[in-house]
Structure formats: C-alpha cells, structure tokens
Write an enzyme that holds these catalytic residues in place. Structure first.
Site, PDB file in Angstrom:
ATOM      1  CG  HIS A  15      -0.349  -0.100   2.518  1.00  0.00           C
ATOM      2  ND1 HIS A  15       0.002   1.018   3.224  1.00  0.00           N
ATOM      3  CD2 HIS A  15       0.029  -1.155   3.271  1.00  0.00           C
ATOM      4  CE1 HIS A  15       0.570   0.659   4.366  1.00  0.00           C
ATOM      5  NE2 HIS A  15       0.591  -0.661   4.416  1.00  0.00           N
ATOM      6  CB  ALA A  16      -0.027   4.835   0.308  1.00  0.00           C
TER       7      ALA A  16
END
Length: 88
Positions: A15-16
């Site tokens: 994810h980010a």
C-alpha cells in the site's frame, strides 16, 4: 542486470506507505529499477507506477535493477523489505 523475487508479507499488501518507502530508497541510485507483478513492469522510482499495480498480501513480485549500482539497489530493497515488514 540483476533481479530478486519477493513475496509480499504485509497484511495490507504493498500500500501507500511501504510503496513510498521503496520508491524513496531506490531513487537515490542511478540504476534503472523496475518492479514486475504478473505481466506488468513499472518504474520502481515512480510511486504512481507502483501503486497502479494494486499488489496484495501474498503476491510475488520481482525487482529488476540494471546499471552501475544495481547490486547496491537490491541490497537497499532487501533492507527496506525486511525492516518495514513488507516482504521476504
């Protein structure tokens, strides 16, 4: 050219936050660095490219580096993958 395969172990996948850490880590090197997932390859120095892959937990990815400091890039990716609990 060198490459290494990783299995994403983070429950959230790539994810980010971990993507950003990988991008930041490899951006300091001159080698061309790609992240391959399934049949797609993106520039590992591009957060948008990495995020566009939507890599889930349990996925297998390949990091490919080509250039003067290619071995150093893979060492750095190893370090970030392990220290951040992203993959092995």
């Amino acid at each position: 050219m060198v490459e290494k395969t990783y299995t994403i172990t983070s429950n959230e996948g790539l994810h980010a936050r971990p993507s950003s850490q990988l991008v930041t880590a490899v951006s300091q090197f001159t080698a061309d660095v790609k992240l391959q997932y399934n049949d797609k390859k993106v520039n590992l120095k591009s957060i948008m490219g990495v995020m566009s892959l939507g890599i889930a937990s349990g996925s297998t990815v390949v990091v490919i580096a080509d250039g003067e400091d290619e071995d150093d890039v893979l060492l750095k990716v190893d370090q970030v993958m392990k220290s951040e609990g992203i993959g092995e």
